[in-house]
Design a protein around this motif. Structure first.
Motif, short mmCIF file in Angstrom:
data_model
loop_
_atom_site.label_atom_id
_atom_site.label_comp_id
_atom_site.label_asym_id
_atom_site.label_seq_id
_atom_site.Cartn_x
_atom_site.Cartn_y
_atom_site.Cartn_z
N UNK A 368 -2.34 -11.20 14.38
CA UNK A 368 -2.85 -10.12 13.51
C UNK A 368 -4.44 -10.30 13.36
N UNK A 369 -4.82 -11.41 13.36
CA UNK A 369 -6.30 -11.57 12.97
C UNK A 369 -7.22 -11.30 14.55
N UNK A 390 -13.25 -8.56 6.59
CA UNK A 390 -12.89 -9.67 5.43
C UNK A 390 -11.29 -9.89 5.32
N UNK A 391 -11.03 -11.08 5.94
CA UNK A 391 -9.53 -11.38 6.02
C UNK A 391 -9.33 -12.93 5.45
N UNK A 429 -10.33 -4.89 5.32
CA UNK A 429 -9.64 -6.26 4.55
C UNK A 429 -8.23 -6.45 4.72
N UNK A 430 -8.07 -7.62 5.07
CA UNK A 430 -6.70 -7.91 5.23
C UNK A 430 -6.31 -9.26 4.63
N UNK A 438 -1.35 -6.92 2.83
CA UNK A 438 -2.20 -5.67 2.65
C UNK A 438 -3.46 -5.18 3.47
N UNK A 439 -3.35 -4.25 3.98
CA UNK A 439 -4.56 -4.04 5.01
C UNK A 439 -5.22 -2.76 4.34
N UNK A 440 -6.54 -2.76 4.27
CA UNK A 440 -7.22 -1.51 3.75
C UNK A 440 -8.30 -1.40 4.63
#
Length: 496
Positions: A368-369, A390-391, A429-430, A438-440
């Motif tokens: 995912x990253x 921002x992970x 952001x994850x 949460x993904x935004x």
């Protein structure tokens, strides 16, 4: 002899036990047999209906209770009857004995005339029908008169007359004690009850002697047995009536419980069937959603390939032909050709951008990253803007439908940020906390109008938001938009 025989048998049993091995356990078969019997009895008890089990338990408890109550009542009635008879007999005998013992207040003894009078009284027919023996005790425990002349002037323990010396009438309907002073009465071989009554001085009322007499107890015992039998009949009838009433109450309740159990069992079966049906439908929906996502991606890839191989190639051919025409055109037509060239160049660029956007890279082997870094990098290359990632900690693995959904979600929201916010403040952001991903995607634009976030009207922006929402919710996720004057944040949440 009987006591000796019992003692000898106990000694033989004890000797036999000593000859056995004290540490030897019980045979395994015996223990297993006991366990099987207890299990069988427990199983048979559980097979009985609740009303039958209740009646059995209630019969035991109520029977024991009524047994103690019946014994207590019978004993109280017996004591009351004996005491009442003793009081009456004591009053009766006081009338006969007290006149002859008045001289004991002076001499502490009976004269020969008084003894003769008492003998005649004891032999009278009217008295002999009830009283079989008479004794007069001095306060020191000496029998100064008795029907049995062998115990006259003999001294015995004061246990028998202690209460009578205090002014109480004492009676006893039990077997006569193994004492010398009762030997004459025991030889009569008839039921008797003995009565001790205080004999008083007629002038001062002081106790000067104790009169003991033995009365026949045949009629009294018959009356006591009759009353006791009546008590037990009443107690048994009341117990049976209560058990019968309780049985019908519990039986009715048991039937109601059984009907409710049947209804609940049917409802449970129906709920189980519905649950299985819902689970099957959910499984079909999940399978259909994943298949739709796969087909959708294949369709988008095909459209992208068709755009690349069709319109893009035709536009390229148009540009080549325009270059050939430019060599043979006049100065006036050159300007028109440049306009057509610019339009064709722009169309080709846009078709290629659309083709690259529709065709996904191979993301199956990416984490995912790495996937989020790839989509951000492609957006930066295509638009020339900067995207900040921002992970936090992310899952090591994720299913392919989720990866496709996240790629399209981030790609579309970044496109919207570039289109409506000029790519300002683009942040991805994850984080993965408590099994929730949460993904935004946020931008620093002027925000969205309230009606722009509605999904019930047409328009490209609203169609894109609707597509994002449907894509996220089809995988069981939550979709939300937060917009203000400082920017817009599009959020997706998945429980893994």
């Amino acid at each position: 002899m009987e006591k000796d025989a019992r003692a000898e048998s106990k000694n033989q049993a004890f000797t036999a036990q000593e000859t056995e091995s004290p540490g030897e356990p019980a045979p395994v078969c015996e223990v297993a047999g006991n366990g099987i019997r207890r299990t069988r009895i427990g199983g048979q008890a559980r097979e009985l209906s609740r009303s039958t089990q209740f009646v059995i338990v209630a019969a035991v408890i109520l029977g024991l209770t009524m047994f103690f109550v019946g014994n207590l009542v019978s004993e109280r009635i017996e004591n009351a009857a004996v005491h009442s008879a003793a009081e009456a007999a004591a009053q009766y005998m006081d009338t006969f004995l007290e006149p002859y013992v008045q001289e004991m207040s002076r001499d502490n003894a009976l004269s020969a005339a008084s003894v003769q009078s008492l003998d005649r009284l004891a032999e009278s027919r009217s008295l002999k029908q009830h009283i079989v023996s008479i004794k007069i005790w001095r306060a020191d425990g000496t029998v100064i008169y008795g029907t049995n002349k062998a115990i006259t002037d003999r001294k015995f323990p004061l246990d028998e007359i202690t209460e009578a010396l205090k002014g109480n009438v004492v009676t006893d309907l039990k077997d006569l004690k193994e004492e010398d002073e009762n030997e004459f009465e025991r030889k009569l071989n008839m039921p008797l009850y003995e009565i001790y009554a205080p004999l008083r001085d007629s002038r001062t009322g002081d106790i000067i002697a104790v009169g003991e007499f033995y009365e026949k107890a045949d009629s009294l015992k018959r009356e006591i047995n009759r009353v006791r039998q009546q008590v037990w009949v009443d107690v048994g009838t009341a117990t049976l009536a209560m058990l019968t009433l309780l049985f019908f109450i519990v039986r009715r309740s048991d039937k109601i419980i059984l009907r409710q159990q049947v209804a609940l069992r049917m409802r449970l079966q129906e709920q189980t069937r519905l649950h299985l049906s819902n689970a099957e439908l959910q499984h079909k929906m999940a399978t259909a959603t994943q298949e739709f996502s796969r087909i959708n991606e294949l369709t988008l890839r095909r459209i992208g390939a068709d755009l690349h191989d069709g319109p893009a190639q035709l536009l390229t051919l148009i540009l080549i032909r325009l270059d050939d025409l430019a060599e043979n055109c006049s100065a006036v037509d050159q300007e028109s050709l440049e306009t057509i060239r610019g339009a064709a160049t722009d169309a080709l660029s846009e078709v290629r951008d659309l083709s690259r956007g529709l065709a996904l890279p191979e993301i199956n082997d990416l984490s995912l990253e790495e996937e989020l870094q790839l989509v951000a990098q492609r957006h930066e290359q295509r638009t020339g803007t900067r995207v900040t990632l921002t992970m936090g900690r992310l899952p090591e693995a994720a299913p392919l439908p989720l990866k496709l959904c996240l790629y399209r979600f981030v790609q579309e929201t970044l496109n919207n940020a570039f289109r409506h916010a000029n790519g300002e403040g683009q942040v991805i952001r994850a984080q993965y906390v408590d099994e929730v991903l949460n993904i935004s995607v946020r931008d620093g634009g002027p925000g969205m109008a309230q009606d722009a976030m509605l999904l019930d009207t047409s328009g490209r922006t609203r169609l894109g938001l609707a597509g994002l929402r449907y894509r996220v919710e089809s995988l069981g996720g939550l979709f939300s938009i937060d917009s203000s004057a400082s920017g817009t944040s599009v959020n997706a949440q998945f429980k893994l």
